[in-house]
Design a protein around this motif. Structure first.
Motif, PDB file in Angstrom:
ATOM      1  N   ARG A 198       0.817  -1.207   0.000  1.00  0.00           N
ATOM      2  CA  ARG A 198       0.000   0.000   0.000  1.00  0.00           C
ATOM      3  C   ARG A 198       0.854   1.263   0.000  1.00  0.00           C
ATOM      4  NH1 ARG A 198      -4.987   0.149   4.071  1.00  0.00           N
ATOM      5  NH2 ARG A 198      -5.305  -1.749   2.840  1.00  0.00           N
ATOM      6  N   ALA A 199       1.963   1.233   0.742  1.00  0.00           N
ATOM      7  CA  ALA A 199       2.818   2.422   0.828  1.00  0.00           C
ATOM      8  C   ALA A 199       3.363   2.803  -0.547  1.00  0.00           C
ATOM      9  CB  ALA A 199       3.963   2.175   1.802  1.00  0.00           C
ATOM     10  N   LEU A 200       3.760   1.800  -1.344  1.00  0.00           N
ATOM     11  CA  LEU A 200       4.283   2.078  -2.678  1.00  0.00           C
ATOM     12  C   LEU A 200       3.213   2.717  -3.556  1.00  0.00           C
ATOM     13  CD1 LEU A 200       6.527   1.807  -4.817  1.00  0.00           C
ATOM     14  CD2 LEU A 200       5.616  -0.460  -5.351  1.00  0.00           C
ATOM     15  N   VAL A 201       1.998   2.198  -3.484  1.00  0.00           N
ATOM     16  CA  VAL A 201       0.910   2.764  -4.277  1.00  0.00           C
ATOM     17  C   VAL A 201       0.665   4.214  -3.875  1.00  0.00           C
ATOM     18  CG1 VAL A 201      -1.540   2.603  -4.834  1.00  0.00           C
ATOM     19  CG2 VAL A 201      -0.171   0.517  -4.633  1.00  0.00           C
ATOM     20  N   LEU A 202       0.651   4.489  -2.574  1.00  0.00           N
ATOM     21  CA  LEU A 202       0.420   5.859  -2.110  1.00  0.00           C
ATOM     22  C   LEU A 202       1.523   6.800  -2.576  1.00  0.00           C
ATOM     23  CD1 LEU A 202      -0.842   5.227   1.537  1.00  0.00           C
ATOM     24  CD2 LEU A 202      -2.184   6.065  -0.401  1.00  0.00           C
ATOM     25  N   ARG A 203       2.757   6.327  -2.512  1.00  0.00           N
ATOM     26  CA  ARG A 203       3.872   7.195  -2.923  1.00  0.00           C
ATOM     27  C   ARG A 203       3.832   7.480  -4.425  1.00  0.00           C
ATOM     28  NH1 ARG A 203       7.264   3.273   0.546  1.00  0.00           N
ATOM     29  NH2 ARG A 203       7.333   4.316   2.579  1.00  0.00           N
ATOM     30  N   CYS A 204       3.713   6.417  -5.210  1.00  0.00           N
ATOM     31  CA  CYS A 204       3.753   6.595  -6.673  1.00  0.00           C
ATOM     32  C   CYS A 204       2.549   7.370  -7.174  1.00  0.00           C
ATOM     33  CB  CYS A 204       3.832   5.231  -7.358  1.00  0.00           C
ATOM     34  SG  CYS A 204       5.364   4.336  -7.028  1.00  0.00           S
ATOM     35  N   ALA A 205       1.360   6.988  -6.732  1.00  0.00           N
ATOM     36  CA  ALA A 205       0.155   7.691  -7.158  1.00  0.00           C
ATOM     37  C   ALA A 205       0.139   9.112  -6.616  1.00  0.00           C
ATOM     38  CB  ALA A 205      -1.084   6.927  -6.696  1.00  0.00           C
ATOM     39  N   GLY A 206       0.644   9.295  -5.400  1.00  0.00           N
ATOM     40  CA  GLY A 206       0.688  10.647  -4.824  1.00  0.00           C
ATOM     41  C   GLY A 206       1.555  11.590  -5.628  1.00  0.00           C
ATOM     42  N   VAL A 207       2.741  11.121  -6.030  1.00  0.00           N
ATOM     43  CA  VAL A 207       3.627  11.944  -6.858  1.00  0.00           C
ATOM     44  C   VAL A 207       2.966  12.267  -8.195  1.00  0.00           C
ATOM     45  CG1 VAL A 207       5.785  11.928  -8.163  1.00  0.00           C
ATOM     46  CG2 VAL A 207       5.773  11.179  -5.791  1.00  0.00           C
ATOM     47  N   ALA A 208       2.432  11.248  -8.855  1.00  0.00           N
ATOM     48  CA  ALA A 208       1.838  11.454 -10.178  1.00  0.00           C
ATOM     49  C   ALA A 208       0.671  12.432 -10.123  1.00  0.00           C
ATOM     50  CB  ALA A 208       1.390  10.118 -10.758  1.00  0.00           C
ATOM     51  N   LEU A 209      -0.233  12.247  -9.165  1.00  0.00           N
ATOM     52  CA  LEU A 209      -1.421  13.104  -9.079  1.00  0.00           C
ATOM     53  C   LEU A 209      -1.049  14.524  -8.661  1.00  0.00           C
ATOM     54  CD1 LEU A 209      -3.943  10.603  -7.456  1.00  0.00           C
ATOM     55  CD2 LEU A 209      -3.911  11.423  -9.821  1.00  0.00           C
ATOM     56  N   ALA A 210      -0.083  14.654  -7.742  1.00  0.00           N
ATOM     57  CA  ALA A 210       0.317  15.993  -7.299  1.00  0.00           C
ATOM     58  C   ALA A 210       0.956  16.783  -8.439  1.00  0.00           C
ATOM     59  CB  ALA A 210       1.291  15.879  -6.115  1.00  0.00           C
ATOM     60  N   VAL A 211       1.823  16.136  -9.195  1.00  0.00           N
ATOM     61  CA  VAL A 211       2.477  16.824 -10.318  1.00  0.00           C
ATOM     62  C   VAL A 211       1.454  17.181 -11.391  1.00  0.00           C
ATOM     63  CG1 VAL A 211       4.176  16.605 -12.167  1.00  0.00           C
ATOM     64  CG2 VAL A 211       4.720  15.788  -9.876  1.00  0.00           C
ATOM     65  N   LEU A 212       0.549  16.273 -11.692  1.00  0.00           N
ATOM     66  CA  LEU A 212      -0.481  16.559 -12.696  1.00  0.00           C
ATOM     67  C   LEU A 212      -1.371  17.721 -12.249  1.00  0.00           C
ATOM     68  CD1 LEU A 212      -1.722  15.756 -15.390  1.00  0.00           C
ATOM     69  CD2 LEU A 212      -3.189  14.146 -14.162  1.00  0.00           C
ATOM     70  N   ALA A 213      -1.738  17.749 -10.978  1.00  0.00           N
ATOM     71  CA  ALA A 213      -2.553  18.856 -10.459  1.00  0.00           C
ATOM     72  C   ALA A 213      -1.794  20.178 -10.548  1.00  0.00           C
ATOM     73  CB  ALA A 213      -2.952  18.570  -9.016  1.00  0.00           C
ATOM     74  N   PHE A 214      -0.504  20.132 -10.260  1.00  0.00           N
ATOM     75  CA  PHE A 214       0.328  21.336 -10.356  1.00  0.00           C
ATOM     76  C   PHE A 214       0.389  21.853 -11.790  1.00  0.00           C
ATOM     77  CE2 PHE A 214       4.643  22.858 -11.446  1.00  0.00           C
ATOM     78  CZ  PHE A 214       4.663  24.028 -10.717  1.00  0.00           C
ATOM     79  N   LEU A 215       0.535  20.936 -12.746  1.00  0.00           N
ATOM     80  CA  LEU A 215       0.598  21.335 -14.151  1.00  0.00           C
ATOM     81  C   LEU A 215      -0.720  21.962 -14.605  1.00  0.00           C
ATOM     82  CD1 LEU A 215       2.492  18.246 -15.627  1.00  0.00           C
ATOM     83  CD2 LEU A 215       3.417  20.534 -15.251  1.00  0.00           C
ATOM     84  N   VAL A 216      -1.835  21.372 -14.176  1.00  0.00           N
ATOM     85  CA  VAL A 216      -3.136  21.936 -14.529  1.00  0.00           C
ATOM     86  C   VAL A 216      -3.296  23.319 -13.915  1.00  0.00           C
ATOM     87  CG1 VAL A 216      -5.628  21.673 -14.238  1.00  0.00           C
ATOM     88  CG2 VAL A 216      -4.229  19.690 -14.845  1.00  0.00           C
ATOM     89  N   TYR A 217      -2.906  23.464 -12.648  1.00  0.00           N
ATOM     90  CA  TYR A 217      -3.013  24.764 -11.971  1.00  0.00           C
ATOM     91  C   TYR A 217      -2.148  25.803 -12.670  1.00  0.00           C
ATOM     92  CZ  TYR A 217      -2.433  28.375  -8.415  1.00  0.00           C
ATOM     93  OH  TYR A 217      -2.374  29.583  -7.756  1.00  0.00           O
ATOM     94  N   GLY A 218      -0.904  25.435 -13.004  1.00  0.00           N
ATOM     95  CA  GLY A 218      -0.019  26.378 -13.676  1.00  0.00           C
ATOM     96  C   GLY A 218      -0.566  26.810 -15.023  1.00  0.00           C
ATOM     97  N   GLU A 219      -1.162  25.868 -15.748  1.00  0.00           N
ATOM     98  CA  GLU A 219      -1.739  26.201 -17.052  1.00  0.00           C
ATOM     99  C   GLU A 219      -2.944  27.126 -16.894  1.00  0.00           C
ATOM    100  OE1 GLU A 219      -1.833  26.069 -21.224  1.00  0.00           O
ATOM    101  OE2 GLU A 219      -0.311  25.399 -19.788  1.00  0.00           O
ATOM    102  N   VAL A 220      -3.770  26.864 -15.900  1.00  0.00           N
ATOM    103  CA  VAL A 220      -4.941  27.718 -15.661  1.00  0.00           C
ATOM    104  C   VAL A 220      -4.525  29.142 -15.315  1.00  0.00           C
ATOM    105  CG1 VAL A 220      -6.858  28.116 -14.055  1.00  0.00           C
ATOM    106  CG2 VAL A 220      -6.495  25.843 -15.032  1.00  0.00           C
ATOM    107  N   ARG A 221      -3.451  29.264 -14.531  1.00  0.00           N
ATOM    108  CA  ARG A 221      -2.973  30.588 -14.140  1.00  0.00           C
ATOM    109  C   ARG A 221      -2.150  31.271 -15.226  1.00  0.00           C
ATOM    110  NH1 ARG A 221      -3.048  32.059  -8.760  1.00  0.00           N
ATOM    111  NH2 ARG A 221      -2.392  34.036  -9.684  1.00  0.00           N
TER     112      ARG A 221
END
Length: 466
Positions: A275-298
């Motif tokens: 479970r820890a691996l899934v949380l780490r990998c998915a957490g990184v991927a989703l956080a970076v994707l959210a950041f990219l969307v936010y940066g594009e919106v701004r």
């Protein structure tokens, strides 16, 4: 066995790198040349903020230090990018096998990732920070995924994340995500909490330092973000708000349409045993994707090659995709499942492989060959012979880089200022033996000053002293 899987992916990456080189690949954009020249200047005169822009400095520190030891301007940065890709492959392979994923599935997932165009091109390019950033984040994931994670391993992960944060802004979100996951996993264990705090302190060193540098330089800690937004908006009007919101999710689906369902399948398969691996990998991927969307919106996203910023998202999901491929093999009769898994990965590779369109137009070919001609002429002169370059076109950066002697260049002006008059041009070119200009007026001026035309390369004219 994990090493064999990494070796398969490395062979695929080397094969694609050889293909793009033979197809004429030189670089991704003018930024490649600019970063290499900045690192070259840093090697000769180190400074705390060598880029003096919104670009993060750690990649310049590392490349400049390497150039100081190995002063081959067009080779050393490429070697660093290639080594970073190798480290990313090894860390990703070791991390995934710890979760119990079989080498066959791992080899297919890594080979597909290594064959993606935005893995191949940054790995084959020169002084670009994408692959070193990916390698450092993968090292952090590997260190955190050790069976007996200690304060030391978390400190190693923190240092790796800090260095990654000095390469690309996407790594900031990866660091925040990993710190949040580690704090969550350590909520009931005092010893683990100490390790998570060590991770947080180490990972935040570079982001905090960059904020301090920006405040000291301009009086505004967020000056770098405002520069990015201003530069992007100067390029032209922004797309509509709905278009900006969906740009990165759509790019992700367009680049690797099979990657995401395989990652979801793998996350489900690994949830029970790692479970820890899934949380780490998915957490990184989703956080970076959210950041990219936010940066594009701004309005603060990149001005070119947007898909390359998905590198961290794609690489962070390698363990989950490998588990998804293993799930495909297990869901069907073994031999048929293996054939199906190979077919899926072959389809991903065929879809996402590098093509000439990915780099043609990003780097002006005439500037590259003009720089090569300048290098040939300088080789006939003394080791101290200087040359003159006109800064009327932005691709003068490639002329300087390919000349092999940017430190001996005499620019016709300070970059960003108006073109000089004829008398100033003649005065500046007085000590030069070779010249590269891109306007007819400058060509005529230098010919009257004793230069003769040696060659014409597209919009560039190469001249030499008689």
């Amino acid at each position: 066995m994990w090493f064999r899987a990494a070796l398969v992916a490395l062979v695929a990456l080397c094969a694609w790198a050889a293909y793009v080189y033979t197809a004429g690949f030189v670089g991704i954009s003018n930024d490649d040349a600019s970063r290499a020249l900045i690192a070259w200047d840093f090697a000769r005169a180190p400074s705390l903020d060598p880029t003096r822009s919104s670009w993060l400095p750690v990649h310049t520190y590392i490349t400049g230090a390497a150039l100081r030891v190995f002063p081959w301007l067009d080779v050393t940065p490429r070697v660093l990018s290639a080594l970073a890709a190798l480290v990313a492959l090894l860390a990703g392979a070791r991390l995934t096998t710890r979760a119990g994923v079989r080498p066959f599935a791992l080899a297919l997932a890594l080979a597909a990732c290594a064959s993606w165009r935005w893995t191949v091109l940054p790995s084959a390019a020169g002084a670009v920070p994408e692959m070193p950033c990916v390698a450092l984040v993968m090292i952090a994931l590997w260190a955190l995924g050790r069976e007996r994670a200690t304060v030391g391993s978390r400190l190693l992960a923190g240092v790796s994340l800090a260095l990654a944060c000095g390469h690309r802004y996407e790594a900031w979100c990866a660091a925040f995500a990993l710190v949040a996951v580690e704090l969550y996993l350590a909520r009931d264990d005092k010893g683990l909490r100490r390790g998570a705090v060590a991770l947080a302190v180490a990972a935040m060193l570079v982001p905090v330092a960059w904020l301090v540098i920006n405040h000291a330089r301009s009086g505004d800690a967020l000056d770098f973000a405002k520069r990015v937004v201003a530069w992007r908006r100067a390029e032209g009007p922004l797309a509509s708000m709905p278009a900006r919101i969906v740009r990165y999710p759509w790019l992700a689906l367009r680049e690797l349409p099979l990657w995401w369902p395989l990652a979801a399948l793998g996350a489900r398969a690994l949830w029970g045993r790692s479970r820890a691996l899934v949380l780490r990998c998915a957490g990184v991927a989703l956080a970076v994707l959210a950041f990219l969307v936010y940066g594009e919106v701004r309005g603060g996203g990149p001005t070119h090659h947007h898909a390359r910023t998905l590198l961290l998202v794609v690489w962070a999901l390698v363990p989950l995709v490998a588990a998804g491929v293993e799930g495909v093999v297990a869901a069907v009769e073994t031999r048929r499942g293996r054939v199906m898994a190979v077919a899926l990965c072959a389809a991903m590779i065929a879809w996402a492989r590098p093509r000439r369109d990915d780099w043609e137009g990003g780097v002006p070919a005439d500037a590259v060959v003009a720089g090569d001609r300048v290098a040939m002429l300088l080789a006939r002169e003394s080791a101290r012979a200087r040359w003159y370059v006109e800064l009327d076109r932005l691709d003068f950066l490639w002329v300087e880089l390919r000349s092999g002697a940017p430190e001996r260049a005499i620019p016709d002006r300070v970059y960003g200022r108006p073109a000089p008059g004829e008398s100033e041009q003649v005065e500046r070119a007085r000590a030069a033996r070779v010249a590269a200009v891109s306007t007819r007026e400058s060509e005529q001026t230098l010919r009257r000053a004793g230069f003769v035309v040696d060659a014409r390369r597209g919009g560039w004219v190469i001249l030499r002293r008689e």
